[in-house]
Every structure is written in C-alpha cells, then in structure tokens.
Scaffold this active site. Sequence first.
Site, mmCIF file in Angstrom:
data_model
loop_
_atom_site.group_PDB
_atom_site.id
_atom_site.type_symbol
_atom_site.label_atom_id
_atom_site.label_comp_id
_atom_site.label_asym_id
_atom_site.label_seq_id
_atom_site.Cartn_x
_atom_site.Cartn_y
_atom_site.Cartn_z
ATOM 1 N N ASP A 62 -10.736 91.445 19.342
ATOM 2 C CA ASP A 62 -9.533 91.237 18.549
ATOM 3 C C ASP A 62 -9.015 89.812 18.709
ATOM 4 O O ASP A 62 -8.681 89.382 19.817
ATOM 5 C CB ASP A 62 -8.489 92.251 19.021
ATOM 6 C CG ASP A 62 -7.245 92.210 18.180
ATOM 7 O OD1 ASP A 62 -7.316 92.696 17.049
ATOM 8 O OD2 ASP A 62 -6.221 91.673 18.631
ATOM 9 N N ASP A 390 -4.882 98.809 14.666
ATOM 10 C CA ASP A 390 -5.294 98.005 13.501
ATOM 11 C C ASP A 390 -5.525 98.892 12.291
ATOM 12 O O ASP A 390 -5.063 98.602 11.189
ATOM 13 C CB ASP A 390 -6.621 97.275 13.775
ATOM 14 C CG ASP A 390 -6.437 96.017 14.608
ATOM 15 O OD1 ASP A 390 -5.308 95.800 15.074
ATOM 16 O OD2 ASP A 390 -7.419 95.281 14.779
HETATM 17 MG MG MG Z 1 -10.510 93.220 11.564
#
Ligand code: MG
Length: 529
Positions: A62, A390
């Site tokens: 990330d 996410d």
């Molecule tokens: Mg992504």
Amino acid sequence: MLAGQPIIILRENVERTRGFEAQRSNIMAAKAIAAAVRTTLGPRGMDKMLVSSSGDVVITNDGATILHEMSVQHPGGKLVVEVAEAQDGEVGDGTTTATVLVGSLMEEAERLLAQEVHPTIIANGYQLGMEKALEILDELAITVVFGDRDDLLKIADTAMTGKSIEAVKDKIAGIVVDAVCQVASETGQGTYVVDEDDIKIKTQVGDSMHDANLIRGIVIDKKRVFEQMPTKVTDAKVALLALPLEVTKTQVKSKIKITSSDQMKAFSEQERESLQKLADQIVASGANVVLCQKGIADAVQYYLAKHGIYAVEDVKEEDMKFAAKALCGAIVNKPEELNAATLGHAEAAEEVPDADLTVISGCDNPKAVTILLRGTSQLLLDELERAVYDAARVVQDAIEDGKFVVGGGSVETELQLRIRDYAATVGGRVQLAIEAFANAFEVIPRTLAENSGFDTIDKVVDMRKVHADGAKYAGLNVYNGEVVDMREAGVIEPLRVKTQAIKSATETAMLLVRVDDMMITQAGKPGPQ
Ligand code: MG
Ligand code: ADP
C-alpha cells in the site's frame, strides 16, 4: 560605500538553495519517492518490508502505508507524501498511482526546464492539461447503479488484486459489497451516501483467512464474564454501562480510616449493599445483556448470572459507541438512567464457541455491520485489513458517484492520446507543457508492464496503437502480456480514484515547479544572538 561589505539578511542557521538547484532538489525528491513505490504498482507489483526504529515490521503493498513508514525529511518530498495521504483519506485507493504520477510530472517538467521553458508556462500547461483530463475522464466514465452487484464486485476485486491476500479476494469482495450496500442510504435524489463509520472491521488472530465473515450487527472481542451466564440470549435488551460494577480502588483509598473489625465489617457490608443495589437496578430495568466498559465484581457477576443475564466486562470505548449506535441505545453513567429508551435492542446476543467473541446480531439499526477478519498472523491480518478497507472505500466511491472507469493502463493511455491531440490545438510554448503533461500518463501503463516482466516499450506502443484504432478500453493483461479489453476483463475502478489522483498530483507538481528558492531553518543550530 557598501562595497565589500556583505549584507546579511538571513540567520546563520538558514540553509538556502536557489534557482536551478532548488528546482533540481524538488524534482529529485519527487522522482526518488515515486521510484520507491513504483515497483508495488499493479497486480504483479512487489511488497515492501519496513522496519521501524523500534523493530516493528510491516509488510505492505500500500503506497500510503509505505510512504508513511518511510518518514520522508525533504520538504518537497513531504508534499509528495501528502498527495498519497490525501488520496488515501479522500478515496482510499490509488495512492501509488498518484505518487508515481507526481514523479512523472516532475520528470517531464525537468525536461522542459532544460529546454528553458519557464516554470510559469509549465504550470499553466499542466493546469490546462488537468482540466482537459477531467473532462475526458468524465466522457470515458461508465455508469454503475446501486444494485449492480457484478460491477461492484469487480471494483472491489480490482482494488484488492496484487495484495498478498489474493487467495481470499473473491470471498472478501462479496463481504465488502454486501456490507457497503447494507449501510448505504438513499439521499432522495436517486443518489446514495455511505457513512464509513457504519462498517466496523474486526480482526482476530487464529483461524484461516477463509473464515472471514460479515455480521449484520456488532462483534465484541470478549467472552461472557462468568461461566454460569447463558451463552445465548434472544430478544436482547442491552444495558450499555460506562460505570464500573465493582468497588474501584480509588473509592476504597479515599479518606476512609478503619480502626476496628466492626468498622471493617460495616464497611464491607456497605460495599456489598451498594453493589447489590447496582445489580438490582440492572435486573429491574429489564436488561438481559450487559456491556460494561469497566470491571464487574464477582458478586455482581453471580447475581446477574442468577437472573439469566449475559454480561461482558472491560468493553473498549469505541466498541461501546458502535454498540450504542447499532442497538439504538445509549451509554449510561448512572444505573438510574437505565430504561426502555437507553436500553439497546437486538435479536440475539451470543458467545462464539472456541473464540473469545461476543456477537450481537439483528440489531435495531440495520445500518451497522461488522466485517470479521481472521488470519494466522498479525502481519497478514494487518495487510488483509488494509485491503478490506481499500475495497470498502472504492465500493463506497462507486456507489456514491455512480461512475467507474476502466483500469489496467487503459484510461491513462486514452488520456495521453487525447490530451496530445488537444495540445496540438493550443499552439505556442504552452503546447509543449500540455504535451509533457499528456506524456506523464504513460508512466502507468509502462510501470504495469515493467512490474509484470514485459518489455515496456513494446507494450506501451501496442497499447497506444490499439487505442488509436478506437479501442478505448484496451489495457494490459498483466499475466500474459496481451493487450485486451479491460472492461470485459473486469478491471474497473471508481472514477473518483482517478480524478483525485490526477488533481492532487497535478496541483503538487505545479506547486513544486514554481519554487526557485528554498530557505530551510536548521533545527538545533542556534542562529546569531
Ligand atoms: Mg490499489
Ligand atoms: P494504487 O495504490 O495506485 O491503487 P495498485 O498497486 O493497487 O496501486 O495498482 C493499481 C493499478 O493496477 C491500476 O492502474 C489498476 O488499473 C491496475 N490493475 C489492477 N488490477 C489489474 C489487473 N487485473 N490487470 C491489469 N491491471 C490491473
């Protein structure tokens, strides 16, 4: 008169960099930061292992997490990190894309500066390019409606590809889409809003990742406090108590001086009575479940158990708050406040066998759900939690805006070509800057190809050619290198992920390119006087 005498306008501890040096410094910083995260871009991107000074280990893919853990010092670099942070905060995905894009825009700016294009013209061209890009994105965007589960699943799926948790991606995508749809509410104008606080993510080390679960209700990571309490209560009426159900130490310590055994007896008697009174009040309120933020004394536990009440002690404050919202109840500080209005309500409260968990389901407020994640190690769970976060954010973005675009380098290639066409209509020096802006987008398909082990030039040229022939959704299949229709392949992302990335990357690049003088005050070095 003044000849030979230096004029001091800055303190000694201020380090000054000017002109080309200042520009170069910011360009280098932006490029270095982009280079640090670009290998993680896309499904075949790599992970990074970061170890903090205290020895904590994080393994992640990330962008925002990597940059956060890197503790960037360079002032221009910090602005780039802010782009990733803003992206994470506003949309929850696309952090690597945004960072890589700033790097690329700065690299293009470097080339223009070398050709003596003035920074103001560069900034102007970037601004025009950005406006055009947003216009084109809007044209390219495809509508997704609320009940369109298939597309929402694909959006969740795309956001999770490439993370180390890929094995459970399908299951998690389903859970995430159901969770977000459950908490979404209609605004009345045909659009939806989602309050991300309605979705709670809970993690538990132990079982396999496949045991992830969506609970339409709340999960408290504690068992019932006393074995003789029931393991399940139906038609749950839940007392939410912020007060301790025990005599706390501070109460005992304060100013009571006991000199005789009689006094001691009287005192314990009094203590017992006050606890008894507390327990009586709870029972009288009709509650059959107690969530207590503090401790529960043995005597009270026993008494509550005798009345068939399920109780949990030491519940975290955030769990109490979430419970109050989910159960439509209120947290009380005094037992007198327990009544029909403050008691929360749910269909059932029960202990999960073999896990230290209490689940309260069928809550009065249906817009409160918990995603329960499990995994064999904390490291894996942390990455899984980030992936779920996410995915939930992108599904939320898609539901709220009702728009998505096609990924796999397809929008970026289309943007590059169309903005170049637009630049040709502008003319003058600014045309160079708009073209540079357009070319900056190539970094996304190029990096996707590079990270997947394909020849970058071949792939980029292929894609451009197919797009020029009118295939506006063509992107790179990162597994076999073919250029295919990404809409059909199901690689789709919310429009907002791209608009936010482009806006913040461009704005930061414009800001940095205009800087030609940096004055940095050094901490720790005292100035004169
Ligand atoms: Mg992504
Ligand atoms: P970010 O932090 O920017 O979200 P990611 O590592 O998630 O970075 O990569 C996102 C990029 O990967 C996007 O350009 C997206 O379109 C692309 N992508 C995601 N899944 C696929 C796939 N299955 N095939 C090709 N490209 C993909």
